[in-house]
Design an enzyme around this catalytic site. Sequence first.
Site, PDB file in Angstrom:
ATOM      1  N   HIS A  33       0.890  -1.236  -0.091  1.00 15.49           N
ATOM      2  CA  HIS A  33      -0.313  -0.222  -0.041  1.00 15.49           C
ATOM      3  C   HIS A  33       0.730   0.584  -0.254  1.00 15.49           C
ATOM      4  CE1 HIS A  33      -3.716  -2.185   0.162  1.00 15.49           C
ATOM      5  NE2 HIS A  33      -3.604  -2.692   0.809  1.00 15.49           N
ATOM      6  N   SER A 123       1.645 -12.567  -9.487  1.00 12.45           N
ATOM      7  CA  SER A 123       1.105 -11.969 -10.976  1.00 12.45           C
ATOM      8  C   SER A 123       1.331 -12.515 -12.357  1.00 12.45           C
ATOM      9  CB  SER A 123       1.244 -10.945 -11.026  1.00 12.45           C
ATOM     10  OG  SER A 123       1.231  -9.490 -11.683  1.00 12.45           O
ATOM     11  N   ASP A 169       4.039  -5.361 -10.989  1.00 14.75           N
ATOM     12  CA  ASP A 169       3.494  -6.508 -11.152  1.00 14.75           C
ATOM     13  C   ASP A 169       5.139  -6.086 -12.605  1.00 14.75           C
ATOM     14  OD1 ASP A 169       2.473  -6.713  -9.402  1.00 14.75           O
ATOM     15  OD2 ASP A 169       0.736  -7.002  -9.847  1.00 14.75           O
TER      16      ASP A 169
END
Length: 378
Positions: A33, A123, A169
């Site tokens: 975050h 991912s 990612d």
Amino acid sequence: MDVRVINDKFKEHFGVAGEMFASPGRINLIGEHTDYNGGFVFPGAIDKGMVAEIALNGSDKVRAYSVDLNDYAEFGLNEEDVPTQSWARYIFGVCREIIKRGGKIAGFDTAFAGDVPLGAGMSSSAALESTFANALNELFSLGIDRFELARIGQSTEHNYCGVKCGIMDQFASVFGKAGHLMRLDCRSMEFEYFPFDPEQHGYKLVLLDSVVKHELVGSPYNDRRASCERVAAILGQEFLRGATMEMLDGVKDKISEEDYKRARYVIGEEQRVLDVCEALKRNDYVTVGKRMYETHWGMSHDYEVSCEELDFLATVAQECGVTGSRIMGGGFGGCTINLVRSELYDSFITTAKAKFLQKYGHEPKVYNVVISDGARRI
Ligand code: ADP
Ligand code: MG
């Protein structure tokens, strides 16, 4: 992964042989975050990824075979040719994003397969995008730089797959380097490699997948972002990045208790990433692990994006003497990432599986990961 299956399928469908390309999934050791706060993330590419065999076919069509899904798609390269299968949209999107950037490409045949577990937070989608972005860049000698390859993957998610993701990612999948993590500054987009080789220092890196994903009312992600933006605005900053605890305490009576806790987590997390990088320069994995736990409990108590199952896994890890454990990803489900001494590995996995099964009725999935190279020709 056994690439012969891909070779066999390619030959069966297309008759010839093509060239081989691979790209990995990724983990994020710490820095959660932080991206939308202009802070740091600290990902690394892993030894699980996508492998594709590709050959130009002299037409203006792409013919793609997904080995894992046993599904075939054929599509043109114009905007209206968007395929119906969602997996094929990742390939189509990469083609379109290259074309939008002026890249001259044409039809090709491909068969591909992967071993990144889908939707587990490693991912698989970025692995898929960067495999094709890198391959087309090489096969058509487009000269696109590596950062732009990552952006092509990100734009693919935004424009063709309905996922408004950040750049981490795709960045990690393209730039990965064995034995190294990458600290990416999400404000300046500068990055730096740091050595991270747990095996060499008697540790293993293992993900435990709770296999739960909590559906939440409202939009907790947007709420967290809004809290951060409010506090940044009161501090007169664009992002929370760069704010200190002293600065936060200085405005404590002007913000809600909730916003205070959210900002406290983000400010702490920025420092934890920096601490971990410093610790890795000394091969101090004990400090790395401490910071991982702090991140976990910060995400649980201050940022409030954990869930019962993930707190349970982190607690079991702590009880088993695991060096570091935390939620990986946005929260509310998915995996924990664990840094564990090799000699404790077996007992930790056995205990975590048994305790989790007893409490939640199913075992967590176990994924061992080794930090590996990024997008490449093989
Ligand atoms: P993740 O968190 O793993 O990236 P996503 O939902 O973003 O999960 O992406 C998963 C999607 O990517 C799948 O639904 C599929 O369309 C595509 N995909 C991933 N791995 C494969 C694979 N091995 N074969 C075909 N498609 C894949
Ligand atoms: Mg994805």
